[in-house]
Design a protein around this motif. Structure first.
Motif, mmCIF file in Angstrom:
data_model
loop_
_atom_site.group_PDB
_atom_site.id
_atom_site.type_symbol
_atom_site.label_atom_id
_atom_site.label_comp_id
_atom_site.label_asym_id
_atom_site.label_seq_id
_atom_site.Cartn_x
_atom_site.Cartn_y
_atom_site.Cartn_z
ATOM 1 N N PHE A 28 -7.347 7.310 4.921
ATOM 2 C CA PHE A 28 -7.262 6.874 6.321
ATOM 3 C C PHE A 28 -6.105 7.560 7.054
ATOM 4 C CE2 PHE A 28 -9.499 3.038 4.754
ATOM 5 C CZ PHE A 28 -10.250 2.624 5.845
ATOM 6 N N ASN A 32 -1.522 -10.908 8.550
ATOM 7 C CA ASN A 32 -2.446 -9.814 8.822
ATOM 8 C C ASN A 32 -3.886 -10.246 8.548
ATOM 9 O OD1 ASN A 32 -3.050 -6.837 9.194
ATOM 10 N ND2 ASN A 32 -3.931 -7.204 7.171
ATOM 11 N N GLU A 33 -4.745 -9.988 9.521
ATOM 12 C CA GLU A 33 -6.174 -10.306 9.383
ATOM 13 C C GLU A 33 -6.367 -11.712 8.819
ATOM 14 O OE1 GLU A 33 -8.239 -6.973 7.580
ATOM 15 O OE2 GLU A 33 -8.106 -5.887 9.461
ATOM 16 N N GLN A 59 -7.943 -5.752 15.092
ATOM 17 C CA GLN A 59 -8.125 -4.734 14.053
ATOM 18 C C GLN A 59 -9.620 -4.508 13.825
ATOM 19 O OE1 GLN A 59 -3.772 -5.701 12.188
ATOM 20 N NE2 GLN A 59 -5.454 -5.696 10.716
ATOM 21 N N HIS A 65 0.921 -9.407 4.498
ATOM 22 C CA HIS A 65 -0.199 -8.451 4.500
ATOM 23 C C HIS A 65 -0.848 -8.492 3.113
ATOM 24 C CE1 HIS A 65 -1.941 -4.730 6.609
ATOM 25 N NE2 HIS A 65 -2.661 -4.910 5.514
ATOM 26 N N PHE A 66 -1.629 -9.501 2.904
ATOM 27 C CA PHE A 66 -2.489 -9.734 1.725
ATOM 28 C C PHE A 66 -1.757 -10.199 0.449
ATOM 29 C CE2 PHE A 66 -6.034 -6.473 3.111
ATOM 30 C CZ PHE A 66 -6.220 -7.187 4.275
ATOM 31 N N TYR A 103 -12.839 -1.756 12.629
ATOM 32 C CA TYR A 103 -13.217 -0.558 11.877
ATOM 33 C C TYR A 103 -14.646 -0.107 12.097
ATOM 34 C CZ TYR A 103 -8.734 -0.681 9.664
ATOM 35 O OH TYR A 103 -7.379 -0.628 9.477
ATOM 36 N N TRP A 121 -4.389 2.860 12.059
ATOM 37 C CA TRP A 121 -4.317 2.627 10.617
ATOM 38 C C TRP A 121 -4.803 3.889 9.932
ATOM 39 C CZ3 TRP A 121 -2.023 -0.749 7.449
ATOM 40 C CH2 TRP A 121 -2.263 -0.555 6.075
ATOM 41 N N MET A 163 -15.633 4.577 3.438
ATOM 42 C CA MET A 163 -15.731 3.179 3.025
ATOM 43 C C MET A 163 -17.186 2.690 3.042
ATOM 44 S SD MET A 163 -12.607 2.368 2.469
ATOM 45 C CE MET A 163 -12.444 0.586 2.388
ATOM 46 N N GLN A 190 0.801 -1.224 0.000
ATOM 47 C CA GLN A 190 0.000 0.000 0.000
ATOM 48 C C GLN A 190 0.833 1.273 0.000
ATOM 49 O OE1 GLN A 190 -2.524 -1.916 3.301
ATOM 50 N NE2 GLN A 190 -3.979 -0.509 2.358
ATOM 51 N N TYR A 208 -18.753 2.388 5.832
ATOM 52 C CA TYR A 208 -18.936 1.730 7.135
ATOM 53 C C TYR A 208 -19.650 2.679 8.085
ATOM 54 C CZ TYR A 208 -14.813 -1.060 5.667
ATOM 55 O OH TYR A 208 -13.912 -1.838 5.001
ATOM 56 N N GLU A 244 -5.702 1.985 -1.049
ATOM 57 C CA GLU A 244 -6.718 1.241 -0.298
ATOM 58 C C GLU A 244 -7.259 0.089 -1.161
ATOM 59 O OE1 GLU A 244 -7.454 0.875 2.762
ATOM 60 O OE2 GLU A 244 -9.220 -0.345 2.371
ATOM 61 N N TRP A 245 -6.366 -0.800 -1.553
ATOM 62 C CA TRP A 245 -6.723 -2.025 -2.267
ATOM 63 C C TRP A 245 -7.687 -1.741 -3.421
ATOM 64 C CZ3 TRP A 245 -2.945 -4.997 -1.074
ATOM 65 C CH2 TRP A 245 -2.407 -4.964 0.206
HETATM 66 C C1 BGC Z 1 -6.197 -3.923 6.262
HETATM 67 C C2 BGC Z 1 -5.557 -2.709 5.631
HETATM 68 C C3 BGC Z 1 -6.628 -1.830 5.025
HETATM 69 C C4 BGC Z 1 -7.538 -1.373 6.134
HETATM 70 C C5 BGC Z 1 -8.596 -0.368 5.744
HETATM 71 C C6 BGC Z 1 -7.494 -3.665 6.970
HETATM 72 O O1 BGC Z 1 -8.392 -4.639 6.579
HETATM 73 O O2 BGC Z 1 -5.290 -4.611 7.068
HETATM 74 O O3 BGC Z 1 -4.616 -3.137 4.688
HETATM 75 O O4 BGC Z 1 -6.098 -0.770 4.293
HETATM 76 O O5 BGC Z 1 -8.163 -2.484 6.703
HETATM 77 O O6 BGC Z 1 -9.580 -0.909 4.925
#
Ligand code: BGC
Length: 430
Positions: free
Chosen positions: A378, A155-156, A270, A111-112, A272, A362, A296, A17, A298, A369-370
């Motif tokens: 963020f 990660n996650e 983690q 991380h992904f 959100y 974060w 996002m 990222q 959310y 952002e993927w």
């Molecule tokens: C991930 C991050 C991502 C963030 C915000 C998490 O799921 O680890 O890579 O950018 O959320 O969406």
């Protein structure tokens, strides 16, 4: 609301990222597929591969004591079994640059993103992933492990499980993107981490975590090792259907990893937002009308963090580090309010006995952002997409003040110090 003296105060990033030019990864291939699930490619990202020292100077200047970053497997092991000393040396310089500035390096090993050869080998949908990942962790930890303050394996780790339903709908809706992505990767779409939550994933992932943890521990016994999990507050309407849907969700998406984390040094939490389960027992993806949403989509729900920490602690009794918490917004006042409220919920959980050792926001920089590309912001620090210039936001200053004071009261006083802090770290304000 004060925090313990050795509390971890940090900001996080992930290699793909922010570093830029991660062309040997499966993600890069997917970004360049036509059509693609990604709205735009990552390109140079934040050019952090070159600019890490400047970014660490910002982080240290703010007053944070920890940097969470990821080591990119696609760079370290660009072809199977071919490890790049040059890249390991690069990450050694990043780690050294942390310590020089009194910042504790917290490295994430996955991380992904995967190297392309890993995707072609089956990726997270294939049986060899755990051994492949463990070997990379072993080599990387032998080179760098004992210089780390903390290590996160995956990660996650549970994100593929939680995305399972969404991703299967997305695959049906966009068959052309699937076909183009598979052609670009030379592998089934499920080899990519975010699509991997099918039958057998959980066992593979837990095994990969265990092997990785053992490999890192063997090279660096004193370094605390944990996984990170995506854990949202889950709220059920007052019906049996809703309550049983929440418990089924937690059983599938959280429980196996909570079990695995019991033996770990820490668990990365983690969070959100909040997930709501309606009266009919269905997860309601769209929050009700009138609820404040982030970029996002959310629900704005900072206190979800305290709830997630309580859930994780009750299930594991493993010390927690909040390894990600943040909000995508262009309104930095909302970011500041979000951070204060999230931290208040952490502090309340700690007062109730939940063992929380740190808070890592974060993210340090506005970044890739993927699938959503560069639109969601963020970051504590803005990045000019043309010049790559960094711009410190007031929320960055506030979080630094909180970290220095080890207490939330500092948040109230920080606004007027924005300009001077920007000057102190040699970066101009917006
Ligand atoms: C991930 C991050 C991502 C963030 C915000 C998490 O799921 O680890 O890579 O950018 O959320 O969406």
């Amino acid at each position: 609301m004060t925090f313990p003296a050795d509390f971890v105060w940090g900001a996080a990033t992930a290699a793909h990222q922010v570093e830029g030019g991660n062309w040997n990864s499966d993600c890069w291939a997917l970004e360049h597929a036509k059509p693609s699930f990604f709205v735009e490619p990552s390109g140079v990202a934040c050019d952090q591969f070159a600019r890490y020292a400047d970014d660490l100077a910002i982080l240290a200047g703010l007053g944070l004591n920890t940097y969470r970053f990821s080591i990119e497997w696609a760079r370290v092991e660009p072809e199977e079994g071919a490890f790049s000393q040059q890249i390991l040396d690069h990450y050694k310089r990043v780690i050294d640059a942390c310590w020089t500035r009194n910042i504790q390096p917290m490295a994430t090993f996955h991380h992904f993103t995967n190297p392309r050869w890993v995707a072609r080998d089956g990726g997270w949908a294939g049986d060899r992933i755990a051994d492949r990942f463990a070997r990379y962790c072993e080599v990387t930890a032998e080179a760098l492990g004992d210089q780390l303050a903390y290590a996160c394996t995956i990660n996650e780790i549970n994100l593929p499980d939680s995305l399972e339903e969404l991703m299967s709908r997305v695959k049906t809706k966009y068959p052309e993107r699937v076909a183009a992505g598979e052609a670009a990767m030379g592998a089934p779409i499920e080899s990519f981490f975010l699509f991997a939550g099918l039958e057998g994933y959980t066992q593979r992932a837990v095994r990969a975590h265990h092997l990785a943890r053992d490999a890192i521990k063997a090279a660096a016994p004193h370094v605390p090792v944990g996984m990170t999990m995506s854990i949202q507050e889950c709220e059920a309407e007052d019906t049996d259907a809703a309550r049983s849907a929440v418990s089924a969700y937690k059983q599938r998406v959280y429980a196996p990893y909570y079990e695995a984390a019991k033996a770990d040094d820490f668990l990365g939490v983690q969070t959100y937002t909040r997930m709501r389960f309606g009266a009919d027992g269905k997860y309601t993806r769209r929050p009700p009308q009138g609820v404040e949403l982030t970029q996002m989509g959310y629900e704005y729900r900072p206190k979800a963090l305290g709830a997630a920490c309580r859930d994780a602690w009750a299930a594991t009794q493993t010390p927690i580090i909040v390894t990600e918490s943040g909000i995508a917004t262009q309104d930095d006042d909302r970011r500041r309010a979000f951070i204060r409220s999230a931290l208040a919920s952490v502090s309340a959980a700690m007062a109730d006995g939940v063992d929380i050792r740190g808070y890592v926001y974060w993210t340090l920089l506005d970044n890739f952002e993927w699938m959503s590309g560069y639109a969601p912001t963020f970051g504590l620090v803005g990045v000019d997409r043309r010049t790559m210039a960094r711009a410190i936001k007031p929320s960055a200053v506030m979080i630094g003040e909180i970290a220095r004071a080890n207490g939330l009261d500092a948040a109230e006083k920080s606004a007027d110090r924005v300009l001077s802090a920007g000057a102190a770290v040699g970066v101009s304000d917006r």
